[in-house]
Design a protein around this motif. Sequence first.
Motif, PDB file in Angstrom:
ATOM      1  N   ALA A   8       0.834  -1.209   0.000  1.00  0.00           N
ATOM      2  CA  ALA A   8       0.000   0.000   0.000  1.00  0.00           C
ATOM      3  C   ALA A   8       0.867   1.256   0.000  1.00  0.00           C
ATOM      4  N   PHE A   9       1.943   1.252   0.780  1.00  0.00           N
ATOM      5  CA  PHE A   9       2.876   2.392   0.763  1.00  0.00           C
ATOM      6  C   PHE A   9       3.451   2.582  -0.644  1.00  0.00           C
ATOM      7  N   ALA A  10       3.857   1.473  -1.253  1.00  0.00           N
ATOM      8  CA  ALA A  10       4.451   1.537  -2.597  1.00  0.00           C
ATOM      9  C   ALA A  10       3.458   2.103  -3.608  1.00  0.00           C
ATOM     10  N   LYS A  11       2.203   1.696  -3.511  1.00  0.00           N
ATOM     11  CA  LYS A  11       1.187   2.188  -4.437  1.00  0.00           C
ATOM     12  C   LYS A  11       0.959   3.689  -4.298  1.00  0.00           C
ATOM     13  N   LYS A  12       1.300   4.218  -3.127  1.00  0.00           N
ATOM     14  CA  LYS A  12       1.171   5.661  -2.908  1.00  0.00           C
ATOM     15  C   LYS A  12       2.454   6.400  -3.258  1.00  0.00           C
ATOM     16  N   GLY A  13       3.445   5.666  -3.793  1.00  0.00           N
ATOM     17  CA  GLY A  13       4.661   6.300  -4.281  1.00  0.00           C
ATOM     18  C   GLY A  13       5.858   6.245  -3.371  1.00  0.00           C
ATOM     19  N   ALA A  14       5.730   5.626  -2.194  1.00  0.00           N
ATOM     20  CA  ALA A  14       6.846   5.588  -1.252  1.00  0.00           C
ATOM     21  C   ALA A  14       7.897   4.557  -1.642  1.00  0.00           C
ATOM     22  N   LYS A  15       9.123   4.829  -1.268  1.00  0.00           N
ATOM     23  CA  LYS A  15      10.179   3.817  -1.303  1.00  0.00           C
ATOM     24  C   LYS A  15      10.030   3.014  -0.007  1.00  0.00           C
ATOM     25  N   VAL A  16      10.143   1.703  -0.098  1.00  0.00           N
ATOM     26  CA  VAL A  16       9.781   0.870   1.043  1.00  0.00           C
ATOM     27  C   VAL A  16      10.947   0.006   1.524  1.00  0.00           C
ATOM     28  N   VAL A  17      11.139   0.013   2.828  1.00  0.00           N
ATOM     29  CA  VAL A  17      12.095  -0.878   3.481  1.00  0.00           C
ATOM     30  C   VAL A  17      11.286  -1.998   4.110  1.00  0.00           C
ATOM     31  N   VAL A  18      11.426  -3.198   3.578  1.00  0.00           N
ATOM     32  CA  VAL A  18      10.696  -4.366   4.062  1.00  0.00           C
ATOM     33  C   VAL A  18      11.598  -5.126   5.028  1.00  0.00           C
ATOM     34  N   VAL A  19      11.099  -5.375   6.223  1.00  0.00           N
ATOM     35  CA  VAL A  19      11.908  -6.000   7.268  1.00  0.00           C
ATOM     36  C   VAL A  19      11.231  -7.264   7.774  1.00  0.00           C
ATOM     37  N   ASP A  20      12.033  -8.302   7.962  1.00  0.00           N
ATOM     38  CA  ASP A  20      11.519  -9.516   8.600  1.00  0.00           C
ATOM     39  C   ASP A  20      12.691 -10.297   9.165  1.00  0.00           C
ATOM     40  N   TRP A  21      12.386 -11.292  10.000  1.00  0.00           N
ATOM     41  CA  TRP A  21      13.469 -12.002  10.680  1.00  0.00           C
ATOM     42  C   TRP A  21      14.001 -13.183   9.872  1.00  0.00           C
ATOM     43  N   ILE A  22      13.291 -13.548   8.808  1.00  0.00           N
ATOM     44  CA  ILE A  22      13.746 -14.600   7.901  1.00  0.00           C
ATOM     45  C   ILE A  22      13.883 -13.996   6.505  1.00  0.00           C
ATOM     46  N   LEU A  27       7.215  -8.017  -5.309  1.00  0.00           N
ATOM     47  CA  LEU A  27       5.874  -7.537  -5.651  1.00  0.00           C
ATOM     48  C   LEU A  27       5.871  -6.020  -5.795  1.00  0.00           C
ATOM     49  N   ILE A  28       6.607  -5.349  -4.937  1.00  0.00           N
ATOM     50  CA  ILE A  28       6.688  -3.891  -5.003  1.00  0.00           C
ATOM     51  C   ILE A  28       7.411  -3.438  -6.265  1.00  0.00           C
ATOM     52  N   LYS A  29       8.486  -4.125  -6.597  1.00  0.00           N
ATOM     53  CA  LYS A  29       9.237  -3.768  -7.805  1.00  0.00           C
ATOM     54  C   LYS A  29       8.402  -3.992  -9.057  1.00  0.00           C
ATOM     55  N   GLU A  30       7.524  -4.988  -9.031  1.00  0.00           N
ATOM     56  CA  GLU A  30       6.627  -5.219 -10.162  1.00  0.00           C
ATOM     57  C   GLU A  30       5.674  -4.040 -10.363  1.00  0.00           C
ATOM     58  N   LEU A  31       5.442  -3.289  -9.281  1.00  0.00           N
ATOM     59  CA  LEU A  31       4.590  -2.100  -9.366  1.00  0.00           C
ATOM     60  C   LEU A  31       5.360  -0.895  -9.891  1.00  0.00           C
ATOM     61  N   GLY A  32       6.676  -1.082 -10.062  1.00  0.00           N
ATOM     62  CA  GLY A  32       7.509   0.015 -10.532  1.00  0.00           C
ATOM     63  C   GLY A  32       8.049   0.887  -9.423  1.00  0.00           C
ATOM     64  N   SER A  33       7.944   0.416  -8.177  1.00  0.00           N
ATOM     65  CA  SER A  33       8.425   1.189  -7.037  1.00  0.00           C
ATOM     66  C   SER A  33       9.735   0.607  -6.504  1.00  0.00           C
ATOM     67  N   GLU A  34      10.404   1.380  -5.656  1.00  0.00           N
ATOM     68  CA  GLU A  34      11.676   0.952  -5.077  1.00  0.00           C
ATOM     69  C   GLU A  34      11.454   0.283  -3.727  1.00  0.00           C
ATOM     70  N   ALA A  35      12.243  -0.754  -3.464  1.00  0.00           N
ATOM     71  CA  ALA A  35      12.146  -1.437  -2.176  1.00  0.00           C
ATOM     72  C   ALA A  35      13.412  -2.234  -1.912  1.00  0.00           C
ATOM     73  N   ILE A  36      13.740  -2.368  -0.641  1.00  0.00           N
ATOM     74  CA  ILE A  36      14.846  -3.238  -0.227  1.00  0.00           C
ATOM     75  C   ILE A  36      14.364  -4.121   0.914  1.00  0.00           C
ATOM     76  N   PHE A  37      15.067  -5.228   1.115  1.00  0.00           N
ATOM     77  CA  PHE A  37      14.759  -6.122   2.236  1.00  0.00           C
ATOM     78  C   PHE A  37      15.891  -6.056   3.239  1.00  0.00           C
ATOM     79  N   ILE A  38      15.547  -6.005   4.512  1.00  0.00           N
ATOM     80  CA  ILE A  38      16.529  -6.070   5.588  1.00  0.00           C
ATOM     81  C   ILE A  38      16.120  -7.170   6.561  1.00  0.00           C
TER      82      ILE A  38
END
Length: 251
Positions: free
Chosen positions: A26-40, A48-59
Amino acid sequence: MEISFKNKVALVTGGSSGIGRATAIAFAKKGAKVVVVDWIENNETVNLIKELGSEAIFIKCDVSKMSDVKMMVEKAIIEFGRLDYAFNNAGIEGIQANTWDCTEENWDKTINVDLKGIWLCMKYEIPEMIKQGKGVIVNCASVAGLIGFAGLPAYVASKHGVVGLTKTAALECAKLGIRVNAVCPGVIQTPMIDRLTHKEKENIEQFKDLEPVGRFGLPEEIANAVIWMCSDEASYVTGHAMAVDGGFVAK
């Protein structure tokens, strides 16, 4: 007014599935760059975010560990240069047991992830937002942070703690340009509810009966609430614990 987060950066913990994934998208659809975080390690949400044409990284980060959380925020700043929004969502339900049967191990693990993890995230997010003079934090509590829920003492205690911690941080940040709120989801169709019900029909129906509307909520419905809380449309809202459920609390 159309909500736009263009040129903004959002961080979402527990972003690999459920409410976290829905909110990251939802953040990506609103134009935000997204930092996705999880323990695994899991790049599905990022892809999925990149398929929308938005920027994202995983940490990869265990939010119960201070060194991990410090690293998480540092990496986000190094990658994108700022942090505008944080949805501190990572959490576990723990093991179902009555209060007198809850083990110390289960208590400690649940509190460390669900409550200490929220505190650690804010400990490192808030200073970055102070530098910018602006920011919004939304913590994921639960309706179990507003009422009791038999059989999950550690979870309920942790979520009540998140609500209190949110209100405290909101007061501390009120004149610093930073808003802090909590969202309190009802019974939502996520992997967590699948674990609690074991996907057994009778258990599913019992959980559905808790919601007066007669159905589980969808992760996207919680994501919509988080997006609103982060937007300028909620510019006068801070220190609130918003129940997003099908009448659970009212019932």
